[in-house]
Design an enzyme around this catalytic site. Structure first.
Site, PDB file in Angstrom:
ATOM      1  CD  GLN A 119      28.923 -17.548   6.316  1.00  0.00           C
ATOM      2  OE1 GLN A 119      28.589 -17.108   5.223  1.00  0.00           O
ATOM      3  NE2 GLN A 119      28.629 -18.769   6.728  1.00  0.00           N
ATOM      4  CB  CYS A 141      24.411 -21.166   8.563  1.00  0.00           C
ATOM      5  SG  CYS A 141      25.657 -19.862   8.614  1.00  0.00           S
ATOM      6  CG  LEU A 142      28.863 -23.070   4.525  1.00  0.00           C
ATOM      7  CD1 LEU A 142      29.729 -22.369   3.486  1.00  0.00           C
ATOM      8  CD2 LEU A 142      28.940 -24.583   4.378  1.00  0.00           C
ATOM      9  CG  HIS A 175      21.428 -17.516   4.885  1.00  0.00           C
ATOM     10  ND1 HIS A 175      20.870 -18.428   5.742  1.00  0.00           N
ATOM     11  CD2 HIS A 175      22.771 -17.585   5.080  1.00  0.00           C
ATOM     12  CE1 HIS A 175      21.842 -19.025   6.431  1.00  0.00           C
ATOM     13  NE2 HIS A 175      23.008 -18.534   6.031  1.00  0.00           N
ATOM     14  CD  GLU A 176      25.395 -16.234   2.457  1.00  0.00           C
ATOM     15  OE1 GLU A 176      26.284 -15.798   3.229  1.00  0.00           O
ATOM     16  OE2 GLU A 176      25.034 -17.428   2.468  1.00  0.00           O
TER      17      GLU A 176
END
Length: 192
Positions: A50, A106-107, A148-149
């Site tokens: 990310q 999510c960012l 998620h990560e």
């Protein structure tokens, strides 16, 4: 230093990330910058892809989720008070229990939130920031944030867990994100 978060559409978000060694250049600073970036973006987890790095590194702070819940809500989850942890070269060993739904965002995919089904528990092998190896089992909200990560370091996104029709319905919004047609209150870069 607050790093820019890459938006949906960047190739790095679809790559399987590479393991790193303890001599990875500037690792301590990178981890510190990831924490700062995550907190400044109001995230609870952040993976290296990310921030445009294709390495198997992510940070998780599920404790802040519990800090923002009322006491009654925290009782719904066995994993309170949560964790604050660095995960390096993580590998999922086992998924345990039934899948359950929780509304995720999510960012890298701002302004989109959807219910995602994930396993109740995860057993994961990882190195901490000192390259000490751990094999731990996490459950509840903490397991969800980890999974998620973890998806990010495997080139997956939370939208990949949605049914095809739902993904199709989101296509316009996703296209807008990749074109930079979204406003966020954190540092973000968009594909060219």
């Amino acid at each position: 230093m607050i790093l820019p978060i890459v938006a949906y559409g960047f190739d790095v978000l679809r790559k399987v990330a590479k393991d790193i060694t303890p001599d990875y250049p500037g690792l301590d600073k990178l981890i510190a910058d990831m924490w700062e970036t995550m907190y400044s973006s109001n995230g609870v987890g952040l993976a290296a892809p990310q921030i445009n790095k294709d390495i198997r590194l992510f940070v998780v702070d599920s404790a802040q989720m519990f800090a923002n819940m009322d006491e009654e809500e925290t009782m719904l989850y066995n994993d309170r008070p949560g964790i604050k942890q660095v995960f390096i070269n993580a590998q999922v060993e086992e998924l345990i229990g039934d899948d359950w739904a929780f509304n995720e965002g999510c960012l890298s995919i701002p302004k989109i939130r959807e219910d995602v089904y994930r396993a109740e528990e995860v057993t994961i092998r990882f190195m901490d920031e000192n390259f000490n190896e751990h094999v731990k089992t996490f459950d509840g909200i903490t397991a969800r944030v980890i999974l998620h990560e973890y998806d990010h370091i495997d080139g997956k996104l939370f939208i990949d867990h949605l049914k095809p029709l739902k993904r199709k319905m989101l296509k316009g919004k996703l296209d807008d994100i990749s074109k930079g047609k979204v406003s966020v209150d954190y540092k973000m870069v968009f594909p060219k």
